[in-house]
Write a protein that holds these residues in place. Structure first.
Motif, mmCIF file in Angstrom:
data_model
loop_
_atom_site.group_PDB
_atom_site.id
_atom_site.type_symbol
_atom_site.label_atom_id
_atom_site.label_comp_id
_atom_site.label_asym_id
_atom_site.label_seq_id
_atom_site.Cartn_x
_atom_site.Cartn_y
_atom_site.Cartn_z
ATOM 1 N N THR A 1 -5.601 19.260 -22.321
ATOM 2 C CA THR A 1 -4.814 19.505 -21.124
ATOM 3 C C THR A 1 -5.426 20.555 -20.210
ATOM 4 O O THR A 1 -6.041 21.528 -20.657
ATOM 5 C CB THR A 1 -3.387 19.957 -21.481
ATOM 6 N N GLY A 2 -5.230 20.322 -18.913
ATOM 7 C CA GLY A 2 -5.580 21.296 -17.890
ATOM 8 C C GLY A 2 -4.431 21.405 -16.907
ATOM 9 O O GLY A 2 -3.936 20.386 -16.414
ATOM 10 N N LEU A 3 -3.988 22.625 -16.625
ATOM 11 C CA LEU A 3 -2.855 22.855 -15.722
ATOM 12 C C LEU A 3 -3.374 23.338 -14.377
ATOM 13 O O LEU A 3 -4.038 24.379 -14.293
ATOM 14 C CB LEU A 3 -1.907 23.887 -16.321
ATOM 15 N N LEU B 1 -13.328 23.141 -19.384
ATOM 16 C CA LEU B 1 -12.634 22.069 -20.101
ATOM 17 C C LEU B 1 -13.552 20.866 -20.287
ATOM 18 O O LEU B 1 -13.659 20.332 -21.409
ATOM 19 C CB LEU B 1 -11.376 21.659 -19.322
ATOM 20 N N ILE B 2 -14.230 20.452 -19.238
ATOM 21 C CA ILE B 2 -15.091 19.267 -19.335
ATOM 22 C C ILE B 2 -16.247 19.520 -20.296
ATOM 23 O O ILE B 2 -16.579 18.665 -21.131
ATOM 24 C CB ILE B 2 -15.614 18.864 -17.949
ATOM 25 N N ASP B 3 -16.861 20.689 -20.226
ATOM 26 C CA ASP B 3 -18.002 20.986 -21.096
ATOM 27 C C ASP B 3 -17.601 21.098 -22.563
ATOM 28 O O ASP B 3 -18.452 20.975 -23.452
ATOM 29 C CB ASP B 3 -18.688 22.280 -20.651
ATOM 30 N N ASP B 4 -16.309 21.331 -22.835
ATOM 31 C CA ASP B 4 -15.838 21.482 -24.215
ATOM 32 C C ASP B 4 -15.270 20.195 -24.796
ATOM 33 O O ASP B 4 -14.807 20.171 -25.931
ATOM 34 C CB ASP B 4 -14.774 22.586 -24.273
ATOM 35 N N LEU B 5 -15.292 19.105 -24.031
ATOM 36 C CA LEU B 5 -14.745 17.847 -24.537
ATOM 37 C C LEU B 5 -15.533 17.358 -25.748
ATOM 38 O O LEU B 5 -16.757 17.494 -25.812
ATOM 39 C CB LEU B 5 -14.771 16.775 -23.451
ATOM 40 N N ALA B 6 -14.811 16.764 -26.682
ATOM 41 C CA ALA B 6 -15.416 16.174 -27.871
ATOM 42 C C ALA B 6 -15.231 14.661 -27.822
ATOM 43 O O ALA B 6 -14.375 14.147 -27.092
ATOM 44 C CB ALA B 6 -14.755 16.747 -29.129
ATOM 45 N N GLY C 1 -18.707 12.136 -24.633
ATOM 46 C CA GLY C 1 -18.030 11.180 -25.507
ATOM 47 C C GLY C 1 -16.553 11.019 -25.218
ATOM 48 O O GLY C 1 -15.834 10.404 -26.017
ATOM 49 N N ALA C 2 -16.078 11.553 -24.087
ATOM 50 C CA ALA C 2 -14.678 11.373 -23.713
ATOM 51 C C ALA C 2 -14.395 9.891 -23.462
ATOM 52 O O ALA C 2 -15.304 9.110 -23.145
ATOM 53 C CB ALA C 2 -14.351 12.191 -22.468
#
Length: 221
Positions: free
Chosen positions: A53-55, A75-80, A110-111
């Motif tokens: 989630t991002g607010l 957030l995008i760089d930490d997606l798994a 890999g999102a």
């Protein structure tokens, strides 16, 4: 309770939002479907993964020296693999948090999709990439000076549904359903049973049995 990999694989193959919504209703969770204004860019694509989630908050200027995309980038760089950014913009018509470059970066991580109740842009390029994106509208606006992420991995309300990082998100042509992580195993198991019942119901209807008789037998409609 989280489902194991085998159950998740069966669910990806067989389940869809309508049967999941019905199952959640039967479990007493009656507010798990997004409002109908959030639609897929490509109705042929299906999305199944875990929320991140991002607010967003509306802003009306950019502070000199500030990076207005800082938390969005984090957030995008930490997606798994298997995750889905869920960007809650409170339905603002001023915030377009998603476009081609975030799509490209997310795919590289890999999102498996993106959800926002805000706007999206670069839609021709996104469609060409085959990446599932669900949106609250389409517009050319940059989010800079209009909205920015103020928190990530916090509980949010997006298109009327409470959602947290880790919850299962399923999207298809009918819309989006969110399955709270605490009940996902039970929900998926019950939904798979319901699909089997619907298969039997469909076969009997195709054989010419009356709808009333089939419903009396299976209780599925």
């Amino acid at each position: 309770m989280r489902a194991d990999d085998a159950l998740l694989a069966r669910a990806r193959e067989r389940l869809f939002t309508a049967v999941l919504s019905d199952t959640l209703d039967g479990m007493g969770h009656t507010n798990q479907a997004f409002r109908p204004n959030v639609r897929p860019l490509d109705e042929a694509l299906v999305m199944f993964g875990r929320a991140r989630t991002g607010l967003y908050s509306e802003v009306y200027s950019v502070t000199p020296g500030e990076n207005p995309y800082e938390l969005e980038i984090a957030l995008i760089d930490d997606l798994a693999p298997g995750e889905i950014p869920v960007l809650a913009c409170q339905g603002s018509p001023r915030i377009a948090p998603w476009g081609e470059l975030l799509t490209t970066a997310s795919m590289a991580r890999g999102a498996v999709g993106c959800v926002t109740d805000g706007l999206v842009r670069d839609i021709k390029q996104i469609r060409a990439l085959g990446f599932p994106v669900f949106h609250g509208g389409i517009g050319p606006l940059d989010s800079k000076g209009r909205g920015k992420v103020i928190a990530i991995d916090v509980p949010v309300s997006c298109a009327g549904v409470h959602i947290r990082s880790g919850d299962l998100v399923v999207g298809d042509a009918d819309g989006i359903v969110v399955i709270p992580v605490e009940i996902e195993q039970q929900c998926l198991e019950l939904a798979l049973e319901k699909v089997e019942g619907e298969d039997r119901t469909r076969a009997e209807l195709q054989a010419g049995m009356k709808l009333a008789d089939v419903f009396a037998r299976h209780g599925i409609l």
